[in-house]
Design a protein around this motif. Structure first.
Motif, PDB file in Angstrom:
ATOM      1  N   GLY A 234      61.351  64.585  33.351  1.00 50.50           N
ATOM      2  CA  GLY A 234      60.096  64.589  32.611  1.00 50.50           C
ATOM      3  C   GLY A 234      59.036  63.896  33.433  1.00 50.50           C
ATOM      4  O   GLY A 234      59.346  63.176  34.371  1.00 50.50           O
ATOM      5  N   TYR A 235      57.814  64.101  33.067  1.00 48.04           N
ATOM      6  CA  TYR A 235      56.712  63.462  33.789  1.00 48.04           C
ATOM      7  C   TYR A 235      55.984  62.595  32.783  1.00 48.04           C
ATOM      8  O   TYR A 235      55.419  63.095  31.815  1.00 48.04           O
ATOM      9  CB  TYR A 235      55.788  64.518  34.365  1.00 48.04           C
ATOM     10  CG  TYR A 235      54.634  63.952  35.148  1.00 48.04           C
ATOM     11  CD1 TYR A 235      54.798  63.561  36.461  1.00 48.04           C
ATOM     12  CD2 TYR A 235      53.382  63.822  34.579  1.00 48.04           C
ATOM     13  CE1 TYR A 235      53.748  63.047  37.191  1.00 48.04           C
ATOM     14  CE2 TYR A 235      52.324  63.313  35.302  1.00 48.04           C
ATOM     15  CZ  TYR A 235      52.503  62.920  36.607  1.00 48.04           C
ATOM     16  OH  TYR A 235      51.457  62.415  37.335  1.00 48.04           O
ATOM     17  N   VAL A 236      56.052  61.270  32.975  1.00 49.77           N
ATOM     18  CA  VAL A 236      55.493  60.366  31.987  1.00 49.77           C
ATOM     19  C   VAL A 236      54.451  59.483  32.662  1.00 49.77           C
ATOM     20  O   VAL A 236      54.743  58.401  33.122  1.00 49.77           O
ATOM     21  CB  VAL A 236      56.586  59.487  31.353  1.00 49.77           C
ATOM     22  CG1 VAL A 236      56.077  58.870  30.058  1.00 49.77           C
ATOM     23  CG2 VAL A 236      57.841  60.279  31.093  1.00 49.77           C
ATOM     24  N   LYS A 237      53.261  59.976  32.763  1.00 44.12           N
ATOM     25  CA  LYS A 237      52.215  59.196  33.415  1.00 44.12           C
ATOM     26  C   LYS A 237      50.868  59.667  32.885  1.00 44.12           C
ATOM     27  O   LYS A 237      50.596  60.857  32.811  1.00 44.12           O
ATOM     28  CB  LYS A 237      52.284  59.392  34.934  1.00 44.12           C
ATOM     29  CG  LYS A 237      51.258  58.581  35.718  1.00 44.12           C
ATOM     30  CD  LYS A 237      51.423  58.822  37.201  1.00 44.12           C
ATOM     31  CE  LYS A 237      50.377  58.042  37.986  1.00 44.12           C
ATOM     32  NZ  LYS A 237      50.481  58.285  39.424  1.00 44.12           N
ATOM     33  N   GLY A 238      50.038  58.736  32.510  1.00 50.04           N
ATOM     34  CA  GLY A 238      48.712  59.117  32.043  1.00 50.04           C
ATOM     35  C   GLY A 238      48.735  59.758  30.671  1.00 50.04           C
ATOM     36  O   GLY A 238      49.608  59.522  29.849  1.00 50.04           O
ATOM     37  N   SER A 239      47.767  60.605  30.437  1.00 52.14           N
ATOM     38  CA  SER A 239      47.593  61.197  29.109  1.00 52.14           C
ATOM     39  C   SER A 239      48.490  62.400  28.921  1.00 52.14           C
ATOM     40  O   SER A 239      49.094  62.908  29.853  1.00 52.14           O
ATOM     41  CB  SER A 239      46.132  61.632  28.943  1.00 52.14           C
ATOM     42  OG  SER A 239      45.870  62.738  29.788  1.00 52.14           O
ATOM     43  N   ASP A 240      48.524  62.894  27.685  1.00 54.35           N
ATOM     44  CA  ASP A 240      49.298  64.095  27.376  1.00 54.35           C
ATOM     45  C   ASP A 240      48.776  65.289  28.166  1.00 54.35           C
ATOM     46  O   ASP A 240      49.535  66.169  28.546  1.00 54.35           O
ATOM     47  CB  ASP A 240      49.233  64.418  25.874  1.00 54.35           C
ATOM     48  CG  ASP A 240      50.125  63.470  25.079  1.00 54.35           C
ATOM     49  OD1 ASP A 240      50.906  62.752  25.721  1.00 54.35           O
ATOM     50  OD2 ASP A 240      50.030  63.456  23.840  1.00 54.35           O
ATOM     51  N   ASP A 241      47.466  65.325  28.409  1.00 54.65           N
ATOM     52  CA  ASP A 241      46.905  66.459  29.148  1.00 54.65           C
ATOM     53  C   ASP A 241      47.482  66.524  30.561  1.00 54.65           C
ATOM     54  O   ASP A 241      47.833  67.587  31.055  1.00 54.65           O
ATOM     55  CB  ASP A 241      45.379  66.350  29.223  1.00 54.65           C
ATOM     56  CG  ASP A 241      44.728  66.570  27.876  1.00 54.65           C
ATOM     57  OD1 ASP A 241      43.616  66.064  27.682  1.00 54.65           O
ATOM     58  OD2 ASP A 241      45.355  67.242  27.022  1.00 54.65           O
ATOM     59  N   ILE A 242      47.582  65.359  31.219  1.00 60.40           N
ATOM     60  CA  ILE A 242      48.168  65.315  32.563  1.00 60.40           C
ATOM     61  C   ILE A 242      49.626  65.723  32.491  1.00 60.40           C
ATOM     62  O   ILE A 242      50.109  66.503  33.309  1.00 60.40           O
ATOM     63  CB  ILE A 242      48.041  63.895  33.165  1.00 60.40           C
ATOM     64  CG1 ILE A 242      46.569  63.555  33.395  1.00 60.40           C
ATOM     65  CG2 ILE A 242      48.813  63.800  34.482  1.00 60.40           C
ATOM     66  CD1 ILE A 242      46.332  62.140  33.864  1.00 60.40           C
ATOM     67  N   PHE A 243      50.324  65.237  31.487  1.00 61.41           N
ATOM     68  CA  PHE A 243      51.737  65.590  31.342  1.00 61.41           C
ATOM     69  C   PHE A 243      51.904  67.093  31.199  1.00 61.41           C
ATOM     70  O   PHE A 243      52.762  67.704  31.834  1.00 61.41           O
ATOM     71  CB  PHE A 243      52.343  64.892  30.126  1.00 61.41           C
ATOM     72  CG  PHE A 243      53.695  65.442  29.772  1.00 61.41           C
ATOM     73  CD1 PHE A 243      54.803  65.131  30.535  1.00 61.41           C
ATOM     74  CD2 PHE A 243      53.842  66.321  28.716  1.00 61.41           C
ATOM     75  CE1 PHE A 243      56.037  65.661  30.243  1.00 61.41           C
ATOM     76  CE2 PHE A 243      55.066  66.855  28.424  1.00 61.41           C
ATOM     77  CZ  PHE A 243      56.169  66.519  29.184  1.00 61.41           C
ATOM     78  N   GLU A 244      51.074  67.707  30.350  1.00 54.12           N
ATOM     79  CA  GLU A 244      51.224  69.141  30.118  1.00 54.12           C
ATOM     80  C   GLU A 244      51.004  69.935  31.396  1.00 54.12           C
ATOM     81  O   GLU A 244      51.691  70.917  31.664  1.00 54.12           O
ATOM     82  CB  GLU A 244      50.261  69.591  29.020  1.00 54.12           C
ATOM     83  CG  GLU A 244      50.689  69.096  27.636  1.00 54.12           C
ATOM     84  CD  GLU A 244      49.602  69.272  26.583  1.00 54.12           C
ATOM     85  OE1 GLU A 244      48.568  69.891  26.909  1.00 54.12           O
ATOM     86  OE2 GLU A 244      49.804  68.796  25.468  1.00 54.12           O
ATOM     87  N   ALA A 245      50.041  69.501  32.210  1.00 57.05           N
ATOM     88  CA  ALA A 245      49.800  70.198  33.476  1.00 57.05           C
ATOM     89  C   ALA A 245      51.004  70.080  34.402  1.00 57.05           C
ATOM     90  O   ALA A 245      51.410  71.045  35.051  1.00 57.05           O
ATOM     91  CB  ALA A 245      48.552  69.623  34.156  1.00 57.05           C
ATOM     92  N   GLU A 246      51.604  68.886  34.451  1.00 52.21           N
ATOM     93  CA  GLU A 246      52.732  68.680  35.349  1.00 52.21           C
ATOM     94  C   GLU A 246      53.983  69.408  34.874  1.00 52.21           C
ATOM     95  O   GLU A 246      54.715  69.978  35.663  1.00 52.21           O
ATOM     96  CB  GLU A 246      53.018  67.177  35.503  1.00 52.21           C
ATOM     97  CG  GLU A 246      51.932  66.424  36.238  1.00 52.21           C
ATOM     98  CD  GLU A 246      51.744  66.946  37.653  1.00 52.21           C
ATOM     99  OE1 GLU A 246      52.718  67.382  38.274  1.00 52.21           O
ATOM    100  OE2 GLU A 246      50.602  66.935  38.131  1.00 52.21           O
TER     101      GLU A 246
ATOM    102  N   ASN B 163      62.975  62.388  27.488  1.00 50.12           N
ATOM    103  CA  ASN B 163      63.728  61.669  26.453  1.00 50.12           C
ATOM    104  C   ASN B 163      64.406  62.564  25.424  1.00 50.12           C
ATOM    105  O   ASN B 163      64.583  62.171  24.273  1.00 50.12           O
ATOM    106  CB  ASN B 163      62.810  60.670  25.717  1.00 50.12           C
ATOM    107  CG  ASN B 163      62.156  59.688  26.659  1.00 50.12           C
ATOM    108  OD1 ASN B 163      62.780  59.219  27.598  1.00 50.12           O
ATOM    109  ND2 ASN B 163      60.883  59.417  26.444  1.00 50.12           N
ATOM    110  N   VAL B 164      64.779  63.772  25.837  1.00 51.07           N
ATOM    111  CA  VAL B 164      65.551  64.621  24.936  1.00 51.07           C
ATOM    112  C   VAL B 164      67.035  64.602  25.299  1.00 51.07           C
ATOM    113  O   VAL B 164      67.850  65.210  24.611  1.00 51.07           O
ATOM    114  CB  VAL B 164      65.032  66.079  24.921  1.00 51.07           C
ATOM    115  CG1 VAL B 164      63.638  66.150  24.348  1.00 51.07           C
ATOM    116  CG2 VAL B 164      65.093  66.712  26.308  1.00 51.07           C
ATOM    117  N   GLY B 165      67.400  63.926  26.393  1.00 52.43           N
ATOM    118  CA  GLY B 165      68.802  63.801  26.769  1.00 52.43           C
ATOM    119  C   GLY B 165      69.225  64.676  27.931  1.00 52.43           C
ATOM    120  O   GLY B 165      70.414  64.907  28.143  1.00 52.43           O
TER     121      GLY B 165
END
Length: 438
Positions: free
Chosen positions: A59-71, A12-14
């Motif tokens: 972007g990867y938007v699923k689950g928690s922030d921790d999962i996002f950071e790993a992806e 979502n940064v464009g």
């Protein structure tokens, strides 16, 4: 071969808006690839005469922030590894976030051009707010508004200036007169096995040349009178510390291989079918105007009756419509069934792609057809096509000269393309039809 530019950043940064703006310069179609995390986009663009491939890592938007950071770590590391330049996009509205800092930490270690781009800067106040992004430690930044294109010119000027020029090896490879056949496809489709079956135990190899694409090998292959460079993109794996997203990785490899070849041998696993990932690689090859041969591997594992082959082939042609004039070869690499038929077909497609038709013959054949089936009248105006010629390009492109080219629509262009295929045999090759003012 053009360079690869990757757009990275949190969701979502464009990024996609910026991606679409660049792609529309070439009026290319954005390909949505079904990956293991989310859809990703691939396309081609150019600026100041310099062409490059653009990849929106998304972007990867699923689950928690921790999962996002790993992806996002995996995506950014892959982009860093494969791309020639990286655009790191952030959002002035949100300011510096923890996720931005994580990406910046990875990018600070990179020995490649990195462009920090602050998006959504559409007024003076926001330009002042962008100063805080100096804290990311990536030096100067560019302010843009991807929604309206503001500031993108300065960014692209700097980007194309930083992209590497062709090396001597790349320039020499482009002058190589031998056809280049790239074996592409999704992981575990049988690409390595196919190549090993061709050059394996008997090893009909003249020489191994370090490819211009890193980690790829161009093998000069000579058998049954066929001589060509086989571009091996199969079986390539990164160092173990890179946590690979194999789907994303395979497409990035395919981008480079496709751009640098004449014919793509697209290997698919018959047990998995002609899925979204395979379709994306197919359309990458089609939009790069390359010859294409579809190889359906592991056909020995499919339960068959008398109609199975025809049904499978019809299904593939339905998925690749309207470009259905593509050879489909059913093979079993394990049993070495029809693997040499695949090579024979690739050579035929290469010959079709490099075919030159005399202007006199072209006009003698096509003008009577056009006279019998003229373009539809538009606003009571009649279009008259008077002359046809093949353009001096590496792939088949034809210019039709007429009085009102703007009134000829896509269906009639498709009709002309089909007639060209019918009369001159461009099996397996994309054909471009252009209307020009006489």
């Amino acid at each position: 071969m053009s360079n690869i530019v990757a757009i990275v950043g949190r969701p979502n940064v464009g990024k996609s808006t910026f991606f679409n703006r660049l792609i529309q310069r070439r009026e290319a179609i954005v390909d949505a690839v079904s990956g293991v995390t989310r859809d990703r986009h691939y396309g081609k663009s150019d600026w100041n005469g310099k062409e490059f491939s653009l990849i929106d890592t998304g972007g990867y938007v699923k689950g928690s922030d921790d999962i996002f950071e790993a992806e996002i770590d995996k995506q950014v590391e892959l982009a860093i590894d494969e791309a020639d330049a990286i655009i790191f996009m952030v959002d002035v509205e949100s300011g510096v976030t923890g996720m931005d800092e994580d990406v910046a930490k990875l990018l600070r270690k990179v020995d490649k051009p990195v462009f920090l781009v602050v998006n959504k800067v559409d007024n003076g106040k926001r330009a002042e707010d962008a100063v805080e992004f100096y804290s990311l430690g990536l030096g100067e930044y560019f302010t843009i508004a991807s929604i309206n294109g503001s500031g993108t010119g300065d960014l692209l000027d700097a980007l194309v200036e930083a992209l590497p020029e062709k090396t001597e090896e790349e320039a020499a490879a482009e002058k190589d007169e031998l056809p280049r056949f790239a074996v592409v496809g999704r992981p575990n489709a049988g690409k390595s096995s196919f190549i090993n079956a061709l050059i394996g135990e008997d090893r009909y190899i003249v020489t191994d040349i370090a490819g211009t694409t890193r980690d790829s090998i161009d093998t000069k292959y000579n058998r049954f009178g066929f001589e060509f460079n086989l571009v091996d993109t199969a079986g390539i794996r990164k160092k173990s510390k890179v946590k690979e997203d194999l789907e994303f990785y395979s497409v990035m490899r395919s981008v480079r291989a496709i751009e640098h070849c004449d014919v793509c041998l697209l290997v698919l696993d018959a047990t998995r079918g002609f899925d979204g990932q395979v379709q994306n690689i197919f359309w990458l090859a089609e939009r790069n105007r390359k010859g294409i041969v579809i190889l359906v591997n592991k056909w020995d594992l499919i339960e068959k009756d008398t109609k199975t082959t025809k049904q499978f082939e019809a299904y593939i042609r339905e998925q690749i419509s309207p470009f259905t004039d593509v050879p489909i070869v059913f093979i079993s690499v394990l049993n070495k069934q029809r693997i040499y038929k695949a090579i024979e077909t690739a050579v035929e497609v290469y010959q079709n792609r490099t075919k030159r038709i005399k202007t006199s013959e072209l006009n003698d054949v096509m003008l009577p057809i056009i006279e019998n089936y003229p373009p539809p009248a538009y606003k009571a105006k009649y279009v008259k096509i008077k002359y046809i010629m093949q353009l001096p390009t590496p792939q088949p492109q034809f210019a039709f000269f007429c009085n009102l080219p703007q009134y000829i629509k896509e269906p009639y262009k498709r009709f002309l393309e089909n007639k060209l295929r019918e009369k001159f045999n461009f099996h397996g090759v994309p054909v471009s039809v252009y209307m020009r003012k006489k």
